[in-house]
Scaffold this active site. Sequence first.
Site, PDB file in Angstrom:
ATOM      1  N   ALA A   1       1.047  -1.758   0.063  1.00 48.12           N
ATOM      2  CA  ALA A   1      -0.507   0.196  -0.123  1.00 48.12           C
ATOM      3  C   ALA A   1       1.206   1.211   0.126  1.00 48.12           C
ATOM      4  CB  ALA A   1      -0.720  -0.231   0.985  1.00 48.12           C
TER       5      ALA A   1
ATOM      6  N   ALA B   1       2.429  -2.045   4.347  1.00 45.62           N
ATOM      7  CA  ALA B   1       2.819  -0.438   3.880  1.00 45.62           C
ATOM      8  C   ALA B   1       3.904  -0.315   3.058  1.00 45.62           C
ATOM      9  CB  ALA B   1       3.295   0.691   4.568  1.00 45.62           C
ATOM     10  N   CYS B   2       4.122   0.133   1.409  1.00 46.90           N
ATOM     11  CA  CYS B   2       5.095  -0.255   0.881  1.00 46.90           C
ATOM     12  C   CYS B   2       6.371  -0.166   1.447  1.00 46.90           C
ATOM     13  CB  CYS B   2       4.995   0.924  -0.851  1.00 46.90           C
ATOM     14  SG  CYS B   2       6.348   0.784  -2.310  1.00 46.90           S
ATOM     15  N   PHE B   3       7.028   1.410   2.004  1.00 46.99           N
ATOM     16  CA  PHE B   3       8.034   1.442   2.220  1.00 46.99           C
ATOM     17  C   PHE B   3       8.925   1.310   3.697  1.00 46.99           C
ATOM     18  CE2 PHE B   3       6.136   4.656  -0.758  1.00 46.99           C
ATOM     19  CZ  PHE B   3       8.075   5.616  -1.634  1.00 46.99           C
TER      20      PHE B   3
END
Length: 276
Positions: A80, A147-149
Amino acid sequence: MEQWRYIVTEAMSPAMNMAVDEAILQLHSEGKVPPTVRFYTWNPATLSIGYFQKAIKEINMDALRESGLGFVRRATGGRAVLHDKELTYSVIVSEEHPNMPSSVTEAYKTISLGLLHGFQNLGLKAEMVSLASEEEKEKYSSPGSSACFDSPSWYELVVEGKKVAGSAQTRQKGVILQHGSILLDMDVEMLFSLLNFPSERVKQRMIDSFRQKAVTINEVSSRPIGLQEAIDAFGRGFASGLEVELIPSELTEEERTLAEELVRTRYSTEEWNLRR
């Protein structure tokens, strides 16, 4: 020097942004448009999820509705991303292009050189993480949230050891589409309020881990960087990184028409966005 098309589109809806990327991919596969670098922003600010994510399981849909944010599933993988105070880029080019390695990770590296040069143009000491050694894998490992990061992938960009751009790639119809998010600023609390966790304790642990592994441009820059300066820096960055001349252009009528059709049939539908 080879010429590629360079497009900065107006802020678009989440469905339209994803549809435009796919429309460019399809028409490039048909030889109707040249290789393209595109920059864009989102209206409203949007949570996008990766193609393989389970929306209902991983995303707090009630919190998402209450937030007023947009929502869309990408055609690319990954996790995400909150598209808010950031610049999104996409690069669309044939798999057969002489400068594109056949390996996914090596093509990712080639395209991501544009990001590296962009960060350097802003005066940031960016580097590309290869994750080739066990030491680097351990250094950047993450307990893993939606979460992507949360952690860098192969050839991801980091500044001061923290991930500063998240990218994903897909290949369809003989064409590479790589797009990603370049963080100017970020509301970490907002992002994590939109994700599901088994408990508040786990959520807080993930937030703390995330803050240690992700950073924004304006957290590491010695001066404020605005959107237009970022567009200029990364435009020059992709030109030098890809060793091409970027020619400012616009979407064609055929691209916009196809994108509107893809919005109707795919990216605005629950069948697509909530499919998993």
